[in-house]
Design a protein around this motif. Structure first.
Motif, mmCIF file in Angstrom:
data_model
loop_
_atom_site.group_PDB
_atom_site.id
_atom_site.type_symbol
_atom_site.label_atom_id
_atom_site.label_comp_id
_atom_site.label_asym_id
_atom_site.label_seq_id
_atom_site.Cartn_x
_atom_site.Cartn_y
_atom_site.Cartn_z
ATOM 1 N N LEU A 549 0.825 -1.206 0.000
ATOM 2 C CA LEU A 549 0.000 0.000 0.000
ATOM 3 C C LEU A 549 0.860 1.257 0.000
ATOM 4 N N VAL A 550 1.942 1.238 0.753
ATOM 5 C CA VAL A 550 2.838 2.406 0.787
ATOM 6 C C VAL A 550 3.462 2.639 -0.592
ATOM 7 N N GLN A 551 3.912 1.564 -1.248
ATOM 8 C CA GLN A 551 4.521 1.711 -2.571
ATOM 9 C C GLN A 551 3.502 2.191 -3.599
ATOM 10 N N VAL A 552 2.269 1.686 -3.534
ATOM 11 C CA VAL A 552 1.231 2.143 -4.466
ATOM 12 C C VAL A 552 0.960 3.631 -4.257
ATOM 13 N N ALA A 553 0.898 4.065 -2.993
ATOM 14 C CA ALA A 553 0.677 5.492 -2.714
ATOM 15 C C ALA A 553 1.792 6.346 -3.308
ATOM 16 N N ARG A 554 3.038 5.890 -3.179
ATOM 17 C CA ARG A 554 4.159 6.659 -3.731
ATOM 18 C C ARG A 554 4.101 6.707 -5.254
ATOM 19 N N ARG A 555 3.726 5.612 -5.876
ATOM 20 C CA ARG A 555 3.678 5.583 -7.333
ATOM 21 C C ARG A 555 2.552 6.470 -7.869
ATOM 22 N N LEU A 556 1.407 6.445 -7.228
ATOM 23 C CA LEU A 556 0.325 7.336 -7.647
ATOM 24 C C LEU A 556 0.720 8.801 -7.473
ATOM 25 N N SER A 557 1.423 9.112 -6.388
ATOM 26 C CA SER A 557 1.852 10.496 -6.147
ATOM 27 C C SER A 557 2.856 10.940 -7.209
ATOM 28 N N ARG A 558 3.703 10.014 -7.696
ATOM 29 C CA ARG A 558 4.664 10.381 -8.741
ATOM 30 C C ARG A 558 3.965 10.672 -10.060
ATOM 31 N N VAL A 559 2.924 9.914 -10.368
ATOM 32 C CA VAL A 559 2.238 10.097 -11.638
ATOM 33 C C VAL A 559 1.382 11.358 -11.623
ATOM 34 N N ALA A 560 0.766 11.666 -10.489
ATOM 35 C CA ALA A 560 -0.126 12.820 -10.405
ATOM 36 C C ALA A 560 0.649 14.114 -10.610
ATOM 37 N N ARG A 561 -0.078 15.115 -11.072
ATOM 38 C CA ARG A 561 0.528 16.427 -11.290
ATOM 39 C C ARG A 561 0.627 17.203 -9.975
ATOM 40 N N HIS A 562 1.446 18.241 -9.986
ATOM 41 C CA HIS A 562 1.507 19.138 -8.839
ATOM 42 C C HIS A 562 0.152 19.844 -8.700
ATOM 43 N N GLY A 563 -0.417 19.782 -7.540
ATOM 44 C CA GLY A 563 -1.730 20.372 -7.315
ATOM 45 C C GLY A 563 -2.848 19.356 -7.309
ATOM 46 N N ASP A 564 -2.626 18.163 -7.875
ATOM 47 C CA ASP A 564 -3.624 17.102 -7.795
ATOM 48 C C ASP A 564 -3.641 16.518 -6.381
ATOM 49 N N THR A 565 -4.767 15.942 -6.007
ATOM 50 C CA THR A 565 -4.910 15.299 -4.700
ATOM 51 C C THR A 565 -4.938 13.788 -4.883
ATOM 52 N N VAL A 566 -4.012 13.091 -4.214
ATOM 53 C CA VAL A 566 -4.019 11.629 -4.175
ATOM 54 C C VAL A 566 -4.363 11.237 -2.744
ATOM 55 N N ALA A 567 -5.473 10.507 -2.560
ATOM 56 C CA ALA A 567 -5.965 10.173 -1.228
ATOM 57 C C ALA A 567 -6.229 8.678 -1.126
ATOM 58 N N ARG A 568 -6.123 8.179 0.106
ATOM 59 C CA ARG A 568 -6.515 6.795 0.386
ATOM 60 C C ARG A 568 -7.933 6.809 0.933
ATOM 61 N N LEU A 569 -8.866 6.240 0.171
ATOM 62 C CA LEU A 569 -10.270 6.271 0.558
ATOM 63 C C LEU A 569 -10.556 5.260 1.648
ATOM 64 N N ILE A 576 -7.888 9.882 -7.029
ATOM 65 C CA ILE A 576 -7.097 11.015 -7.521
ATOM 66 C C ILE A 576 -8.072 12.098 -7.959
ATOM 67 N N LEU A 577 -7.906 13.323 -7.427
ATOM 68 C CA LEU A 577 -8.655 14.488 -7.887
ATOM 69 C C LEU A 577 -7.734 15.303 -8.781
ATOM 70 N N ALA A 578 -8.118 15.470 -10.035
ATOM 71 C CA ALA A 578 -7.281 16.196 -10.997
ATOM 72 C C ALA A 578 -8.150 17.222 -11.708
ATOM 73 N N ASP A 579 -7.936 18.483 -11.432
ATOM 74 C CA ASP A 579 -8.729 19.556 -12.034
ATOM 75 C C ASP A 579 -8.111 19.990 -13.364
ATOM 76 N N GLY A 580 -8.967 20.455 -14.279
ATOM 77 C CA GLY A 580 -8.488 20.995 -15.542
ATOM 78 C C GLY A 580 -8.145 19.946 -16.580
ATOM 79 N N LEU A 581 -8.806 18.786 -16.558
ATOM 80 C CA LEU A 581 -8.536 17.727 -17.526
ATOM 81 C C LEU A 581 -9.726 17.527 -18.452
ATOM 82 N N GLY A 582 -9.427 17.151 -19.675
ATOM 83 C CA GLY A 582 -10.448 16.699 -20.594
ATOM 84 C C GLY A 582 -10.558 15.185 -20.539
ATOM 85 N N HIS A 583 -11.469 14.632 -21.388
ATOM 86 C CA HIS A 583 -11.657 13.181 -21.368
ATOM 87 C C HIS A 583 -10.359 12.444 -21.683
#
Length: 651
Positions: A549-569, A576-583
């Motif tokens: 779980l820790v490694q998955v969290a780190r990998r998702l955080s690396r892929v996400a952009r600066h300003g995106d929110t990566v959370a464990r539900l 992942i909350l990512a604003d300003g994206l198209g389909h």
């Protein structure tokens, strides 16, 4: 069946009485059970060595060791996790036997098997999402809102009752003659009328603070020892209640004291200064003896209360000194000397600044404590105004506290170039003939308190394992981005911007419609569920599962952009909350995240792999946070079901 012939993955051996010495390897060599503890996954828990008496007391069904073990397993441990590991069970047994003055138990374990979940904790109380059990911050804020010494003394007792989980609290303040007087009491009007103002001798209090058990800086005296204090001269109340039914419950005659110490001018811990009082508390609202979190909150609160009381005393002394300067013209020199000493030798910072004219706020004088605090000599301090040293983001706060009695918490610039948190309070020193002349500014170092507040806030809003925002924090961030006005994304080509009060600007969120390459973007919500994670837990254990779980969290955080929110539900689900994206961008982010997750994860000398299923949802104004998350989760579940098990694992 012999232990050596067992094929179990883990072996837990619990022995009592005469077998304990052999279990711990004190009698038998390699043939003893202790030799089995060298094998991976073996844990040995035993009573005492052969020299101790471990027989069952008369009238009891178990030996002291077995009885303590049964109580821990049957009744649980307060403030412990939902599942007790073996080390925690051993510590609970050890604590019970120590309180009974029985022989010390023994344990042997290998390969960190003591951290293995062993049994469900019967005393575990689930915490609601976002719940903070003891509001230390609110209690400390109540201390600083007090306007006088009397208000501060009462606020100390009130805070322990309203925010720290106790039904009764009493503040015993040290008098000049050394005795301790009951200065305030909260939680019981009858007890307040009975003992407020009464005095206990210093000798009796020193006896209390040397008895019982030391819980950090706290002192706990159980009812089995405290009966000898019933007849001393310390004012006390007696509470009704039934004797405890199980280990860990609060007894009506239990006593818990939190000593308060005067802070020193140059650093030190929370108990390095002179004793100024004792905060005694009774009847925890949980009905049980306070656990580690409540004890930590009470200890920190006593530390802050000591600062608040000593500061209120000092402030009252300085106000009296200032009053004497106005009313006692014939004793002006004596009053000036009194003020000078109070100003110069105060343990916290003080400054005098201009209040009128073009140089409003210019520093005229500082004491040594403030110079040490900021790392600047007094001659350099006189070249600045107060606003020159305040953090740019806190200037507005400073301007709102310029009036008499104004108080603020803000950051001041140190000589090193860093900023430190301080509490600032203004007092206007007036001249009887000409009106206000200058400001007396009291400055306290609250850097440590702010650090603790930030830590508590972070612990309440982030997952303890991965460090990601937790479910309540995710919902809070998502709700803050949405408004209640429904938006029709088909009627406009770009998000609409709305102003509030001419200052804040809100960009409405909506789901992009139409072609994949259009220019409309929205707030994408990517729900991620791991595939094959349960089998890793079942096969390799929860420790390996936690590392995954820790490694998955780190990998998702690396892929996400600066300003995106990566959370464990929850569990193995992430968002992942990512604003300003198209389909196209949203689905590309999901593909890149999945490709990153399915790479082998190396832990404990082995490589494991998990798959990931993603559901892409869109947040729109007019929707609630729960509606958005449910929609994204439903798409993730549908995507998971549409793929074969081999594809789910990334093979």
């Amino acid at each position: 069946m012999r232990l050596a012939e067992s094929v179990a993955a883990r072996c837990i051996v619990i022995l009592d009485c005469c077998f304990s010495a052999r279990a711990m390897g004190l009698q038998s060599p390699a043939s003893s059970i202790a030799a089995l503890a060298e094998a991976e996954g073996t844990y040995v828990l035993a009573a005492a060595d052969e020299r101790a008496i471990a027989l069952a007391p008369p009238g009891e069904d178990y030996t002291a060791f077995t009885g303590a073990l049964v109580r821990v397993l049957a009744h649980g441990i307060a403030d412990a996790p939902e599942y007790l590991d073996l080390d925690t069970v051993f510590q609970g047994v050890q604590g019970i036997l120590r309180r009974q003055a029985r022989p010390e138990p023994q344990c042997l374990g290998r390969n960190q098997v003591g951290r293995t979940a062993f049994i469900r904790n019967a005393a575990y109380v689930p915490r609601q999402p976002g719940e903070v059990p003891y509001d230390l911050q609110a209690a400390v804020e109540g201390l600083h809102r007090a306007a006088s010494l009397a208000d501060t003394l009462q606020a100390v007792s009130d805070g322990a009752v309203t925010a720290l989980g106790f039904e009764l609290a009493c503040l015993n303040l040290v008098r000049p003659d050394g005795g301790l007087v009951v200065a305030s009491l909260a939680g019981n009007a009858e007890a307040e009328a009975l003992i407020t103002g009464r005095v206990g001798s210093r000798e009796a209090w020193e006896r209390r603070l040397s008895m019982g058990e030391a819980w950090g800086d706290l002192r706990f005296i159980p009812h089995t020892e405290g009966y000898v204090l019933d007849d001393d001269d310390v004012p006390q109340w007696y509470t009704d209640g039934h004797p405890p039914y199980s280990e860990g419950e609060w007894h009506p005659s239990d006593r818990l004291f939190a000593p308060m110490y005067m802070p020193r001018a140059q650093g030190g811990g929370n108990s390095t200064g002179e004793l100024i009082g004792v905060l005694s508390v009774d009847r925890p609202r949980s009905g049980r003896r306070p656990g580690p979190l409540q004890c930590e909150a009470l200890q920190s609160y006593a530390f802050q209360a000591g600062i608040a009381v000593s500061t209120a005393r000092m402030r009252a002394d300085m106000q009296r000194a200032l009053l004497r300067m106005e009313r006692e013209q014939q004793a002006l020199r004596a009053s000036e000397e009194s003020f000078r000493q109070a100003f110069e030798y105060a343990p916290s910072g003080f400054a005098i600044a201009e209040i009128d004219g073009e140089q409003h706020g210019r520093i005229l004088r500082t004491n040594d404590a403030l110079c040490r605090m900021l790392g600047r000599p007094a001659s350099a301090m006189r070249r600045y105004s107060v606003s020159d040293l305040v953090h740019p983001e806190d200037i507005g706060t400073l301007l709102r506290t310029s009036a008499e009695g104004g108080r603020a918490e803000l950051r001041l610039l140190c000589h090193s170039g860093t900023y430190m948190w301080v509490s600032l309070r203004n007092s206007v020193v007036a001249d009887a003939a000409d009106g206000p002349r200058f400001l007396l500014i009291h400055i306290e170092d609250i850097e440590e308190r702010k650090r603790r507040e930030f830590q508590l806030a972070h612990r309440a809003s982030h997952d303890h394992l991965t460090g990601l925002p937790n479910s309540p924090e995710l919902r809070s961030r998502l709700a803050a981005r949405l408004c209640q006005r429904p938006m029709d994304s088909g009627a406009i080509n770009a998000p609409e911007v709305e102003e509030y009060d001419g200052r804040d600007r809100h960009v409405h969120a909506l789901e992009p419609r139409g072609d994949w390459d259009n220019d409309v973007s929205g707030l994408a919500v990517l729900s991620c569920g791991l595939d094959g994670f349960k089998s890793i837990n079942d096969r390799f254990g929860y420790n390996v599962g936690d590392m995954v779980l820790v490694q998955v969290a780190r990998r998702l955080s690396r892929v996400a952009r600066h300003g995106d929110t990566v959370a464990r539900l929850r569990g193995d689900e992430f968002v992942i909350l990512a604003d300003g994206l198209g389909h196209a961008d949203a689905y590309d982010l999901a593909v890149r995240s999945r490709n990153e997750i399915i790479q082998p994860i190396h832990t404990d000398g082995r490589a494991v792999r998990v798959g990931a299923s993603f559901g892409v949802g869109w947040a729109s104004c007019g929707m609630t946070a729960d509606e958005v998350l449910k929609a994204a989760d439903a798409r993730m579940v549908a995507e998971k079901r549409s793929r074969s098990p081999q594809h789910r694992r990334g093979r």
